[in-house]
Design a protein around this motif. Structure first.
Motif, mmCIF file in Angstrom:
data_model
loop_
_atom_site.group_PDB
_atom_site.id
_atom_site.type_symbol
_atom_site.label_atom_id
_atom_site.label_comp_id
_atom_site.label_asym_id
_atom_site.label_seq_id
_atom_site.Cartn_x
_atom_site.Cartn_y
_atom_site.Cartn_z
ATOM 1 N N ASN A 179 11.303 -23.664 14.361
ATOM 2 C CA ASN A 179 12.217 -24.645 14.974
ATOM 3 C C ASN A 179 13.218 -25.221 13.977
ATOM 4 O OD1 ASN A 179 9.585 -25.254 17.054
ATOM 5 N ND2 ASN A 179 11.614 -25.084 17.975
ATOM 6 N N CYS A 180 13.902 -24.308 13.266
ATOM 7 C CA CYS A 180 15.024 -24.671 12.373
ATOM 8 C C CYS A 180 14.586 -25.372 11.086
ATOM 9 C CB CYS A 180 16.032 -25.575 13.095
ATOM 10 S SG CYS A 180 16.604 -24.992 14.683
ATOM 11 N N ALA A 181 13.306 -25.332 10.728
ATOM 12 C CA ALA A 181 12.804 -26.152 9.614
ATOM 13 C C ALA A 181 12.829 -25.461 8.249
ATOM 14 C CB ALA A 181 11.378 -26.610 9.910
ATOM 15 N N TRP A 182 13.087 -24.146 8.195
ATOM 16 C CA TRP A 182 13.042 -23.430 6.920
ATOM 17 C C TRP A 182 14.442 -23.179 6.368
ATOM 18 C CZ3 TRP A 182 9.120 -18.905 8.165
ATOM 19 C CH2 TRP A 182 7.827 -19.449 8.346
ATOM 20 N N SER A 183 14.486 -22.863 5.084
ATOM 21 C CA SER A 183 15.716 -22.381 4.454
ATOM 22 C C SER A 183 15.682 -20.861 4.454
ATOM 23 C CB SER A 183 15.797 -22.879 3.010
ATOM 24 O OG SER A 183 14.750 -22.298 2.233
ATOM 25 N N ALA A 184 16.809 -20.258 4.118
ATOM 26 C CA ALA A 184 16.847 -18.797 4.041
ATOM 27 C C ALA A 184 15.896 -18.296 2.960
ATOM 28 C CB ALA A 184 18.276 -18.335 3.754
ATOM 29 N N LYS A 185 15.898 -18.973 1.818
ATOM 30 C CA LYS A 185 15.021 -18.574 0.708
ATOM 31 C C LYS A 185 13.556 -18.646 1.117
ATOM 32 C CE LYS A 185 14.025 -19.706 -4.137
ATOM 33 N NZ LYS A 185 14.350 -20.624 -5.271
ATOM 34 N N GLU A 186 13.186 -19.723 1.808
ATOM 35 C CA GLU A 186 11.809 -19.912 2.261
ATOM 36 C C GLU A 186 11.417 -18.839 3.272
ATOM 37 O OE1 GLU A 186 9.192 -23.781 3.809
ATOM 38 O OE2 GLU A 186 11.382 -23.807 3.896
ATOM 39 N N THR A 187 12.325 -18.537 4.190
ATOM 40 C CA THR A 187 12.061 -17.527 5.214
ATOM 41 C C THR A 187 11.795 -16.172 4.586
ATOM 42 O OG1 THR A 187 13.485 -18.706 6.773
ATOM 43 C CG2 THR A 187 12.997 -16.396 7.260
ATOM 44 N N ILE A 188 12.668 -15.765 3.692
ATOM 45 C CA ILE A 188 12.544 -14.453 3.036
ATOM 46 C C ILE A 188 11.276 -14.386 2.194
ATOM 47 C CG2 ILE A 188 13.608 -12.935 1.322
ATOM 48 C CD1 ILE A 188 16.357 -14.151 2.375
ATOM 49 N N ALA A 189 10.947 -15.499 1.515
ATOM 50 C CA ALA A 189 9.750 -15.529 0.661
ATOM 51 C C ALA A 189 8.459 -15.527 1.470
ATOM 52 C CB ALA A 189 9.796 -16.760 -0.246
ATOM 53 N N ASN A 190 8.464 -16.204 2.619
ATOM 54 C CA ASN A 190 7.249 -16.299 3.437
ATOM 55 C C ASN A 190 6.934 -15.008 4.188
ATOM 56 O OD1 ASN A 190 6.902 -18.972 2.706
ATOM 57 N ND2 ASN A 190 7.694 -19.816 4.628
ATOM 58 N N ALA A 191 7.971 -14.250 4.508
ATOM 59 C CA ALA A 191 7.815 -13.127 5.435
ATOM 60 C C ALA A 191 6.808 -12.060 5.007
ATOM 61 C CB ALA A 191 9.181 -12.494 5.713
ATOM 62 N N PRO A 192 6.773 -11.614 3.740
ATOM 63 C CA PRO A 192 5.822 -10.544 3.393
ATOM 64 C C PRO A 192 4.366 -10.921 3.646
ATOM 65 C CG PRO A 192 7.519 -10.705 1.712
ATOM 66 C CD PRO A 192 7.706 -11.883 2.616
ATOM 67 N N GLU A 193 3.953 -12.132 3.231
ATOM 68 C CA GLU A 193 2.566 -12.526 3.471
ATOM 69 C C GLU A 193 2.306 -12.738 4.963
ATOM 70 O OE1 GLU A 193 -0.892 -15.771 2.285
ATOM 71 O OE2 GLU A 193 1.023 -15.817 1.213
ATOM 72 N N LEU A 194 3.285 -13.305 5.667
ATOM 73 C CA LEU A 194 3.112 -13.513 7.101
ATOM 74 C C LEU A 194 2.940 -12.171 7.822
ATOM 75 C CD1 LEU A 194 5.690 -16.371 7.768
ATOM 76 C CD2 LEU A 194 3.184 -16.550 7.787
ATOM 77 N N ASP A 209 23.169 -23.586 13.103
ATOM 78 C CA ASP A 209 24.519 -23.241 12.651
ATOM 79 C C ASP A 209 24.555 -22.706 11.221
ATOM 80 O OD1 ASP A 209 23.833 -25.580 11.398
ATOM 81 O OD2 ASP A 209 25.664 -26.671 11.908
ATOM 82 N N ASP A 210 23.400 -22.383 10.653
ATOM 83 C CA ASP A 210 23.359 -21.858 9.283
ATOM 84 C C ASP A 210 23.561 -20.348 9.292
ATOM 85 O OD1 ASP A 210 23.025 -21.339 6.619
ATOM 86 O OD2 ASP A 210 20.918 -21.993 6.511
ATOM 87 N N TRP A 211 24.782 -19.948 9.614
ATOM 88 C CA TRP A 211 25.073 -18.516 9.723
ATOM 89 C C TRP A 211 25.076 -17.832 8.361
ATOM 90 C CZ3 TRP A 211 24.406 -16.897 14.411
ATOM 91 C CH2 TRP A 211 24.641 -17.780 15.480
ATOM 92 N N GLU A 212 25.491 -18.547 7.319
ATOM 93 C CA GLU A 212 25.458 -17.968 5.974
ATOM 94 C C GLU A 212 24.013 -17.657 5.576
ATOM 95 O OE1 GLU A 212 26.726 -19.159 1.369
ATOM 96 O OE2 GLU A 212 27.382 -20.403 3.047
ATOM 97 N N GLY A 213 23.120 -18.610 5.859
ATOM 98 C CA GLY A 213 21.714 -18.374 5.566
ATOM 99 C C GLY A 213 21.138 -17.244 6.398
ATOM 100 N N MET A 214 21.529 -17.192 7.679
ATOM 101 C CA MET A 214 21.012 -16.141 8.545
ATOM 102 C C MET A 214 21.497 -14.759 8.117
ATOM 103 S SD MET A 214 18.707 -17.094 10.537
ATOM 104 C CE MET A 214 18.580 -15.369 10.986
ATOM 105 N N GLU A 215 22.659 -14.702 7.513
ATOM 106 C CA GLU A 215 23.138 -13.411 7.005
ATOM 107 C C GLU A 215 22.221 -12.913 5.886
ATOM 108 O OE1 GLU A 215 27.280 -11.200 5.668
ATOM 109 O OE2 GLU A 215 27.202 -13.388 5.736
ATOM 110 N N LYS A 216 21.792 -13.824 5.008
ATOM 111 C CA LYS A 216 20.850 -13.456 3.947
ATOM 112 C C LYS A 216 19.521 -13.002 4.553
ATOM 113 C CE LYS A 216 22.801 -16.854 0.731
ATOM 114 N NZ LYS A 216 22.562 -18.151 0.030
ATOM 115 N N VAL A 217 19.058 -13.750 5.534
ATOM 116 C CA VAL A 217 17.798 -13.403 6.193
ATOM 117 C C VAL A 217 17.901 -12.037 6.869
ATOM 118 C CG1 VAL A 217 16.239 -14.041 8.081
ATOM 119 C CG2 VAL A 217 17.054 -15.797 6.494
#
Length: 336
Positions: A179-194, A209-217
């Motif tokens: 629900n919009c609570a993570w950053s791009a860095k957190e999302t990418i880092a969490n994903a492998p273990e998840l 509206d964090d399209w720049e972050g979503m591009e990284k993700v």
């Protein structure tokens, strides 16, 4: 058509919490439209995130009640177009649109999924949502409702430990909604273990509206990502295709079944996976979602399962996740 409006306050079985809010009750508006001896029912819940109350929806509808009741109803699409032209909010349009679809199907004596040319040969199993809480409470909620797929609400500093602990208690598929609570860095880092912990996909990890972050993700996340808050209306679908693997359509947010059908078609044409989600509706709203199920990859239609007491009958979700569709036409809804 004869129009009726009624507000209900739905009591939840448990406090429902996500990263930005908690509640024990859900206000909802039930709309009924009657014509030629048949009555169709629609629903839209209040939502503080979008500034919607039941009272605001009622006021919108009351302002055009005469026009609604004298509208020459033939098909839901022309009625929806009329509602849009009146400038109503999408939540209000949704309640009326769902009622018109239920009415239309009942007048024809056919369920909506059949009218739309689909069958019940295949449909996805709904997930069951585990709201954010302390970990023992989340475990207890899972054990109270054994289910094949859980949507887990996250957005804390201990998200990975929560999933590690939940995994000890079930072999079910997990879906994560931050629900919009993570950053791009957190999302990418969490994903492998998840992913290793049996998570199928992530839903809306970043701010809408964090399209720049979503591009990284989009480039670096090992798990598929589904848009929710970033995909509200039809015009959002094309943009989301650049950043997400799929979209979660909410009937209340887009304005009902009429635009949802168009969004499903467009999303599929763009190679997106399609999910329809709920907003803790009663069986009125959930039965409308169920009519779309044969067209979906994923579905989140557990709203009525989270209530202490339901207000309607319609679609029935069995303990194994299979759906029992009502014999009535339309969405098959009757109020208790």
């Amino acid at each position: 058509m004869q129009l009726r409006l009624k507000k209900y306050t739905l009591a939840l079985k448990h406090t429902f919490s996500i990263s930005r809010e908690s509640h024990d009750f859900q206000d909802t508006l039930i709309v009924s439209l009657s014509l030629n001896g048949q009555t169709g029912y629609g629903e839209a819940t209040s939502n503080p995130y979008y500034g919607i109350t039941v009272e605001s929806m009622i006021n919108e509808i009351k302002a055009i009640t005469t026009e609604i009741e004298t509208f020459d109803f033939t098909i839901p699409e022309t009625f929806h177009r009329f509602l849009v032209q009146k400038g109503l909010t999408n939540f209000t349009i949704c309640a009326l649109d769902l009622a018109s679809h239920d009415l239309y199907g009942k007048l024809l004596g056919k369920p909506l999924y059949e009218i739309w040319g689909t069958t019940l040969d295949h449909y996805p199993t709904t997930n069951y949502t585990i709201g954010l809480a302390d970990t023992p409470t989340m475990v207890a909620k899972m054990e109270e409702r054994p289910w094949p797929i859980y949507k887990i609400k996250l957005g804390t500093e201990n998200d990975l430990p929560i999933i590690r602990e939940l995994r000890k208690h079930t072999q079910a598929i997990f879906r994560i909604d931050a629900n919009c609570a993570w950053s791009a860095k957190e999302t990418i880092a969490n994903a492998p273990e998840l992913k290793d912990l049996g998570v199928e996909f992530l839903e809306q990890p970043l701010k809408a509206d964090d399209w720049e972050g979503m591009e990284k993700v989009a480039h670096d996340c090992i798990l598929p990502v589904i848009a929710d808050e970033s995909c509200i209306v039809e015009s959002d679908v094309e943009k989301c295709a650049l950043y997400f693997n799929g979209i979660n359509i909410k009937l209340t947010k887009c304005g009902g079944l009429t635009p949802a059908l168009r969004m499903i078609k467009e999303a599929k044409s763009l190679g997106l996976q399609v999910m329809v989600g709920c907003m803790t509706e009663s069986t009125v709203g959930i039965s409308a979602i169920a009519q779309l199920a044969p067209q979906l990859d994923y579905v989140d239609m557990d709203g009525a399962m989270l209530l202490k007491e339901d207000i309607a009958e319609g679609i029935h979700i069995h303990e194994d996740g299979t759906l029992e569709y009502p014999a009535l036409g339309g969405s098959g809804i009757t109020l208790k």
